[in-house]
Design an enzyme around this catalytic site. Structure first.
Site, PDB file in Angstrom:
ATOM      1  N   ASP A   1     -42.214  48.551  82.557  1.00  0.00           N
ATOM      2  CA  ASP A   1     -40.942  49.067  83.047  1.00  0.00           C
ATOM      3  C   ASP A   1     -41.035  50.581  83.139  1.00  0.00           C
ATOM      4  OD1 ASP A   1     -38.390  48.793  84.017  1.00  0.00           O
ATOM      5  OD2 ASP A   1     -37.444  48.781  82.045  1.00  0.00           O
TER       6      ASP A   1
ATOM      7  N   HIS B   1     -30.698  58.860  86.005  1.00  0.00           N
ATOM      8  CA  HIS B   1     -30.610  58.018  84.804  1.00  0.00           C
ATOM      9  C   HIS B   1     -31.285  58.704  83.611  1.00  0.00           C
ATOM     10  CE1 HIS B   1     -30.693  54.564  82.136  1.00  0.00           C
ATOM     11  NE2 HIS B   1     -32.013  54.673  82.057  1.00  0.00           N
TER      12      HIS B   1
ATOM     13  N   GLU C   1     -31.932  47.397  87.989  1.00  0.00           N
ATOM     14  CA  GLU C   1     -33.258  47.818  88.432  1.00  0.00           C
ATOM     15  C   GLU C   1     -33.753  46.912  89.554  1.00  0.00           C
ATOM     16  OE1 GLU C   1     -36.195  48.385  85.388  1.00  0.00           O
ATOM     17  OE2 GLU C   1     -34.754  49.048  83.887  1.00  0.00           O
TER      18      GLU C   1
ATOM     19  N   ARG D   1     -28.260  48.770  73.012  1.00  0.00           N
ATOM     20  CA  ARG D   1     -28.296  50.232  72.830  1.00  0.00           C
ATOM     21  C   ARG D   1     -28.307  50.649  71.365  1.00  0.00           C
ATOM     22  NH1 ARG D   1     -30.356  51.587  77.518  1.00  0.00           N
ATOM     23  NH2 ARG D   1     -29.046  50.960  79.257  1.00  0.00           N
TER      24      ARG D   1
ATOM     25  N   GLN E   1     -31.705  49.994  70.049  1.00  0.00           N
ATOM     26  CA  GLN E   1     -32.618  50.937  70.683  1.00  0.00           C
ATOM     27  C   GLN E   1     -32.579  52.317  70.035  1.00  0.00           C
ATOM     28  OE1 GLN E   1     -31.910  51.266  74.919  1.00  0.00           O
ATOM     29  NE2 GLN E   1     -33.595  52.712  75.266  1.00  0.00           N
TER      30      GLN E   1
ATOM     31  N   LYS F   1     -35.123  45.598  73.904  1.00  0.00           N
ATOM     32  CA  LYS F   1     -35.366  45.176  75.285  1.00  0.00           C
ATOM     33  C   LYS F   1     -36.072  43.820  75.338  1.00  0.00           C
ATOM     34  CE  LYS F   1     -34.715  49.455  77.274  1.00  0.00           C
ATOM     35  NZ  LYS F   1     -33.979  49.776  78.501  1.00  0.00           N
TER      36      LYS F   1
ATOM     37  N   THR G   1     -35.282  39.768  79.995  1.00  0.00           N
ATOM     38  CA  THR G   1     -35.252  40.543  81.230  1.00  0.00           C
ATOM     39  C   THR G   1     -35.052  39.526  82.346  1.00  0.00           C
ATOM     40  OG1 THR G   1     -36.822  42.150  80.322  1.00  0.00           O
ATOM     41  CG2 THR G   1     -36.543  42.133  82.719  1.00  0.00           C
TER      42      THR G   1
ATOM     43  N   GLU H   1     -24.141  54.754  80.731  1.00  0.00           N
ATOM     44  CA  GLU H   1     -23.802  55.916  81.541  1.00  0.00           C
ATOM     45  C   GLU H   1     -22.362  55.843  82.052  1.00  0.00           C
ATOM     46  OE1 GLU H   1     -27.713  54.910  83.543  1.00  0.00           O
ATOM     47  OE2 GLU H   1     -27.337  56.933  84.319  1.00  0.00           O
TER      48      GLU H   1
END
Lengths: 429, 429
Positions: free
Chosen positions: A135, A142, A210, A246, A249, A262, A266, A373
């Site tokens: 990735d 971003h 993505e 998050r 992470q 992650k 996916t 974001e």
């Protein structure tokens, strides 16, 4: 327009393929793997309008000039491994067979009934056996937004970011196809006011909007792919949702990068849109300053004008709220540069390797690719249609990505990439 | 000693297996994949003394009670996928067939000539098809040493390190078998006194002395492996050299972790030593303070007393210089904890997944697992036998890892894990 993309015919004898808003007109012809209630054997098909053309049937009937054994398969890998000439030959043959002036299939009712399957009656499968998943992190907007939230707003963009198409190895085993439910992960969360982390369901579950591309032409160990040649290694593209925890992470990622935050899932869209189908939408990438090191330089245009959207639909609602509208052409680093960088130190690639773009954010508030974001790190909730609010994803929410290239009266689309969140496993005390 | 490890017989009718310094006595019986000049078909064998016992021959002759099709294979994956009961049954049957009081093979000269191959006449292959490669960072000493060199000596150990068995996804495609040459990578190097990075051959090429384990019993998406059950998922262990380009790493690794600095090659030893062979060497892991969160807790002993060495042999020398002597038992986080952490957020595992331990450093200067640590970041050269010095690896150097568990009059060994460095590809200007 490249020679591989015929300007005519524009119409198919499959009526639904000719709707202006169909994602799968005759100009697209994306490849996927499906089963039906009538046959549980996975096989390769091409989306056309609301239908799937079963290539294993065409092959059995001798209607395709191709090497044997490519389509009665549970993945696209054998077809991908057959090489670019075969990809293009099959695309050309399918364009002929599906065009409104070709009678072979159009007028053979019995064959059509066998070879055409309504998408509504098919189950789509993970289209590719993915030996490696990488990735990238190639949207300047971003990277700047996340750097400001996770680290320091004054130095949001790391010093290496404008020199390197930054990427990391992801977890290939948990790449799943659109529609597969995603269980909210448990993991370690460290709150600033507590001395030790707690083991908890993720409280800040997020999407990352993505795209991904599949390597179709592999490269050997110690054999870097030149940037100028890199696109010829790419079979096609999909939508990709890099689900991100998050809170996990933020605690785990120093110094070796994201891992459990992650690795739980996916999601990719089931239809792989070929580079030949995307060719008419090639456009200029953003200017790069400083000029990249020579191994990252390529002539010409290497971005694609691919409109992208993310939406959310709470469990109790019938309609989704669009969260973001962005575009793949905003990406700072191109797919060719990503592949050149990935292999420049000698790393080999294999047929089916998946490379994620990184979250695709634009410069405006309505073009951001993650809830992190959009909500300024969870501080500013979003109000959905119907009045509910969200900072991060709640159980039962369905997340929906979509994307298409807009042609003159047609779209080369990717369909949707969806996932619904299941509650976390209960934690044993 | 577990029931699966017979205390007797201790001797084999293969004489070389009874030497006290052999890595491959009857107590070991590691699995690998090999070919010979006489037969280019890869097949599964077991190391016994200086020989390889060809399991595909035994199977064809009906000498093994096993499911069909496990050994005439190019990888161990089918055997691994057959499950733990089959692993143990085969080990037990081989122990019988190779014991000095068993005449079946011992007295059948013709069969022995077919089934036993001298290791010197065999080519070893990558033993496993590796769907995922994860590398951990579980030596407290190593993490502290590297943290001090890359970042801040005062806060060398990150706050999360004592809570999380930190790991990252590595690149599975470039895992290679011992003896495969390794080309020095090119990549971006940023010198402190220069504004921009340069594209250059790596100038700080390093080893990382590690072990790795293979997942033999997989786990599903969303199904965490409990820490107490985790060892039952492990098929066996190998030596692992996580080649590292320190200058590339220092520039690229923020914020998503190492990528090209590691992705060019990872070397493993060809023989997979089973957990049953290692069972007699189980010992206590270091005390953990703070007590880990509950999902990382397990009763009993989960370390293994495995002596490890790294050596270097320059191109122009016939003998190697030992660089380090360390031990796997120093590792802070156990394999069981690594696997429990890896899957706790729902990540699935697959048969053949490789998990690296992280660099194994001890507390003393002669027990460090990387040149980075041995030379204090390249500041203190090492003098080799013969007078040459090294800070990092030079072209033509051969790096040799070895390791064994010391029993009473025998060793359960891993053989060697070697690689010789080829010069970097010339850089086009």
């Amino acid at each position: 327009m490249s020679p591989a993309t015929p300007a005519t015919p524009h119409k198919s004898w499959v009526p639904s393929a000719n709707r202006a808003d169909s994602h799968f007109p005759i100009q697209n012809l994306p490849f996927g793997v499906f089963t039906t209630a009538a046959s549980a054997d996975p096989r390769v098909g091409v989306a056309i309008g609301d239908e799937i053309l079963d290539l294993s049937v065409l092959d059995t009937r001798g209607l395709l000039k191709v090497p044997a054994g490519l389509f009665a398969q549970r993945t696209l890998n054998p077809f991908m491994a057959a090489g670019r000439d075969v990809w293009r030959s099959v695309r050309s043959q399918l364009t002929q067979l599906l065009s409104d002036d070709n009678a072979t299939l159009r007028d053979d009712v019995a064959l059509r009934q066998t070879a055409l399957v309504p998408q509504s009656q098919a189950t789509m499968h993970l289209p590719v056996d993915i030996p490696g998943y990488t990735d990238f992190y190639s949207s300047r907007e971003h990277a700047t937004n996340v750097g400001a939230l996770f680290r320091d707003p004054k130095n949001a963009l790391m010093p290496n970011w404008l020199e390197i198409p930054i990427g990391y190895n992801g977890r290939a085993s948990s790449v799943i196809v659109s529609g597969t439910p995603v269980r909210r992960p448990n993991g370690q969360i460290k709150k600033p006011d507590q001395e030790r982390p707690v083991f908890s369901p993720c409280l800040r579950l997020d999407i990352e909007l993505e795209t991904g591309f599949f390597v179709g032409v592999p490269s050997g160990l110690g054999d870097p792919i030149a940037c100028q040649d890199a696109e010829a290694h790419i079979f096609g593209m999909v939508l990709l949702n890099d689900w991100s925890a998050r809170d996990l992470q933020a605690w785990e990622y120093v110094p070796l990068g994201p891992f459990n935050a992650k690795g739980f899932a996916t999601t990719i869209s089931p239809w792989v849109v070929t580079m030949d189908a995307l060719e008419p939408f090639r456009c200029a990438q953003p200017p790069q300053d400083p000029v990249p090191l020579s191994y990252l330089q390529h002539e010409g245009h290497h971005a694609f004008d691919l409109h992208l959207e993310a939406a959310i639909r709470p469990a109790n609602q019938s309609t989704a709220t669009t969260l973001s509208r962005t575009n793949f052409k905003f990406m700072y680093w191109t797919m060719a540069q990503q592949l050149a960088h990935h292999t420049v130190s000698g790393t080999n690639t294999r047929v089916g390797d998946l490379m994620g773009s990184g979250t695709i954010s634009g410069a405006t508030p309505d073009s951001l690719g993650s809830l992190l974001e959009m909500t300024a790190g969870g501080k500013t909730p979003i109000t959905l249609n119907g009045g509910e609010t969200r900072t991060f994803i709640e159980d039962g929410d369905e997340l929906i990505l979509t994307g298409w290239c807009q042609g003159d009266g047609y779209r080369v689309g990717f369909g949707t990439c969806t996932g619904t969140i299941l509650p976390a496993h209960p934690i044993k005390k």
